[in-house]
Scaffold this active site. Structure first.
Site, PDB file in Angstrom:
ATOM      1  N   ASP A  55       0.918  -1.125   0.020  1.00 56.41           N
ATOM      2  CA  ASP A  55      -0.039   0.258  -0.102  1.00 56.41           C
ATOM      3  C   ASP A  55       0.726   1.195   0.005  1.00 56.41           C
ATOM      4  O   ASP A  55       1.983   1.244   0.772  1.00 56.41           O
ATOM      5  CB  ASP A  55      -0.886  -0.137   1.210  1.00 56.41           C
ATOM      6  CG  ASP A  55      -1.919   1.280   1.324  1.00 56.41           C
ATOM      7  OD1 ASP A  55      -2.870   1.231   0.437  1.00 56.41           O
ATOM      8  OD2 ASP A  55      -1.503   2.190   2.056  1.00 56.41           O
ATOM      9  N   GLU A  59      -1.285  -1.432  -5.440  1.00 59.43           N
ATOM     10  CA  GLU A  59      -2.422  -0.690  -5.853  1.00 59.43           C
ATOM     11  C   GLU A  59      -2.458  -0.228  -7.108  1.00 59.43           C
ATOM     12  O   GLU A  59      -1.246   0.575  -7.370  1.00 59.43           O
ATOM     13  CB  GLU A  59      -3.143  -0.065  -4.841  1.00 59.43           C
ATOM     14  CG  GLU A  59      -2.115   1.135  -4.433  1.00 59.43           C
ATOM     15  CD  GLU A  59      -2.596   2.233  -3.449  1.00 59.43           C
ATOM     16  OE1 GLU A  59      -3.857   2.623  -3.558  1.00 59.43           O
ATOM     17  OE2 GLU A  59      -2.008   2.355  -2.159  1.00 59.43           O
ATOM     18  N   CYS A  95     -12.181  -2.864  12.999  1.00 55.77           N
ATOM     19  CA  CYS A  95     -13.160  -3.465  12.473  1.00 55.77           C
ATOM     20  C   CYS A  95     -14.450  -3.301  13.492  1.00 55.77           C
ATOM     21  O   CYS A  95     -14.194  -3.623  14.631  1.00 55.77           O
ATOM     22  CB  CYS A  95     -12.907  -4.670  12.187  1.00 55.77           C
ATOM     23  SG  CYS A  95     -14.268  -5.543  11.455  1.00 55.77           S
ATOM     24  N   ASP A 153      -2.623   1.525   6.827  1.00 54.80           N
ATOM     25  CA  ASP A 153      -2.124   1.237   5.635  1.00 54.80           C
ATOM     26  C   ASP A 153      -1.590  -0.325   5.589  1.00 54.80           C
ATOM     27  O   ASP A 153      -1.811  -0.746   4.495  1.00 54.80           O
ATOM     28  CB  ASP A 153      -0.780   2.059   5.746  1.00 54.80           C
ATOM     29  CG  ASP A 153      -1.173   3.278   5.315  1.00 54.80           C
ATOM     30  OD1 ASP A 153      -2.201   3.771   4.740  1.00 54.80           O
ATOM     31  OD2 ASP A 153      -0.235   4.474   5.888  1.00 54.80           O
TER      32      ASP A 153
HETATM   33 ZN   LIG Z   1     -13.278  -7.738  11.040  1.00 56.26          ZN
END
Ligand SMILES: [Zn+2]
Length: 403
Positions: free
Chosen positions: A188, A272, A360, A370
């Site tokens: 990244d 990317e 998350c 990153d």
């Molecule tokens: Zn997760």
């Protein structure tokens, strides 16, 4: 494998040689600017059917007429092949600018005398005892800093900061070696110009050029107060060029250090793909069918260019090719919002707690943002690679040409 490589040397000049070089360079600049002017005029035409570019063959025909004219008869004294080469370069610059696969290429601009001047010999170059033979100019001595290996293809003569250089391009056969099988990594291109790897490592990019930028701004202010083309103005101008050169050198060294390291270590690299803001069709058009306001593209992607990621991609691309590795572009869509835990994969904007932290909302996984993105890039890349790879081409896939 056959590769192209360029050797650059400083020329040993004297006033009479400098006169000749300036004459050559002035004539080539004249031809470039004149052909560019004619084409620009055409691109500005109102009727779409009139907006056709003059391509190389017709430009070469015009060149013959210019040479016969009284007004531009000075072109007669200049080696034809360099002038033709300049027209070829211009033709290619237009072609590249209209090529959707090369989003970083800008439209050609007028060449200014005080910035950079140069010209290229497509053939007829010889080397003997620290001297280079330039057609219609003769043997010129240079400071030999490195031995030339390979077959000489062409040479570019350029002037920077009052000094003349020759860049000799050669074709070379290199040995291709293969690395350990299947050693792969996702990358990244993070904020702060760092390269972030899927194993959590971070390669630090060149540090910010805050100090240099300050110096640059100050020097530019001084320049604006001086009378244009006065000797003080020229002195100040060359100071500015030196600062620019320094910034570019430091950045480029760092990019090479990073791309060397990655290419030596991994045989499959997932990176990317370039995020390119879409340019409206009406503004750009195609080579055969140019749109209006083509120069609007000029400011595009300034930030990408500034960061040097385009150059980084190009380096990785040819270094992987030389070493028999693979560079796979990956669509970066959602890679910054998706949870990289294989068991989860929850994708939401809210996962991105801040610019630097990924959190998350579903499984609670927390990671450097990153690093999380590069893990996703690795996973997506592996899927693409398993299906044959290379679904997204990189725009610049060639070895550097002579400067
Ligand atoms: Zn997760």
């Amino acid at each position: 494998m056959l590769i192209r490589k360029a050797y650059k040397y400083k020329l040993k000049t004297n006033p009479s040689l400098e006169d000749t070089l300036n004459e050559f360079s002035g004539a080539n600049r004249f031809v470039w600017n004149k052909a560019l002017f004619l084409n620009k005029k055409r691109l500005e035409r109102h009727e779409k059917k009139d907006r056709k570019l003059i391509r190389y063959n017709d430009l070469a025909g015009l060149l013959k007429l210019w040479k016969q004219s009284d007004e531009w008869g000075f072109l007669k004294g200049i080696h034809s092949q360099t002038l033709q080469q300049t027209l070829k370069d211009l033709d290619k610059a237009f072609k590249d600018a209209f090529d959707p696969k090369q989003p970083l290429k800008r439209f050609p601009v007028f060449k200014k005398k005080e910035i950079v001047s140069g010209f290229r010999f497509p053939q007829g170059i010889k080397i003997h005892c620290n001297r280079v033979y330039l057609p219609k100019i003769g043997w010129v001595r240079y400071f030999n800093s490195k031995k030339i290996e390979g077959i000489i293809k062409n040479a570019t003569v350029s002037k920077r900061n009052g000094k003349w250089f020759v860049s000799i391009q050669v074709e070379q056969e290199i040995k291709v070696f293969s690395k350990k099988p299947k050693n792969e990594v996702g990358i990244d291109l993070g904020i702060k110009k760092n390269v972030v790897l899927s194993d959590g490592r971070i390669l630090e990019g060149a540090r910010s050029f805050k100090k240099q930028r300050g110096r640059l701004a100050k020097s530019q202010r001084h320049l604006s107060r001086k009378m244009k083309f006065s000797s003080n103005w020229k002195k100040q101008k060359s100071k500015i060029t030196k600062i620019h050169e320094k910034i570019a050198n430091v950045r480029n060294d760092r990019l090479h250090w990073m791309s060397n390291r990655l290419s030596n270590e991994y045989n499959v690299i997932y990176l990317e793909a370039l995020k390119v803001r879409n340019m409206s069709k009406s503004a750009s058009g195609t080579l055969e069918n140019p749109g209006r306001n083509v120069s609007a593209k000029r400011g595009l992607n300034r930030e990408i260019l500034d960061q040097g990621w385009g150059e980084f991609r190009r380096q990785l691309s040819y270094k992987q090719e030389w070493s028999n590795g693979w560079l796979q572009a990956v669509d970066p869509k959602y890679t910054s919002q998706k949870c990289s835990q294989a068991s989860c994969g929850y994708t939401a904007k809210e996962n991105r707690k801040s610019q630097s932290v990924f959190h998350c909302r579903k499984c609670g996984y927390e990671e450097n943002a990153d690093v999380n993105a590069s893990k996703n890039i690795l996973a997506v890349g592996q899927t693409v690679f398993a299906c044959g790879g290379n679904s997204l081409e990189f725009p610049l896939k060639q070895e550097p040409l002579a400067a």
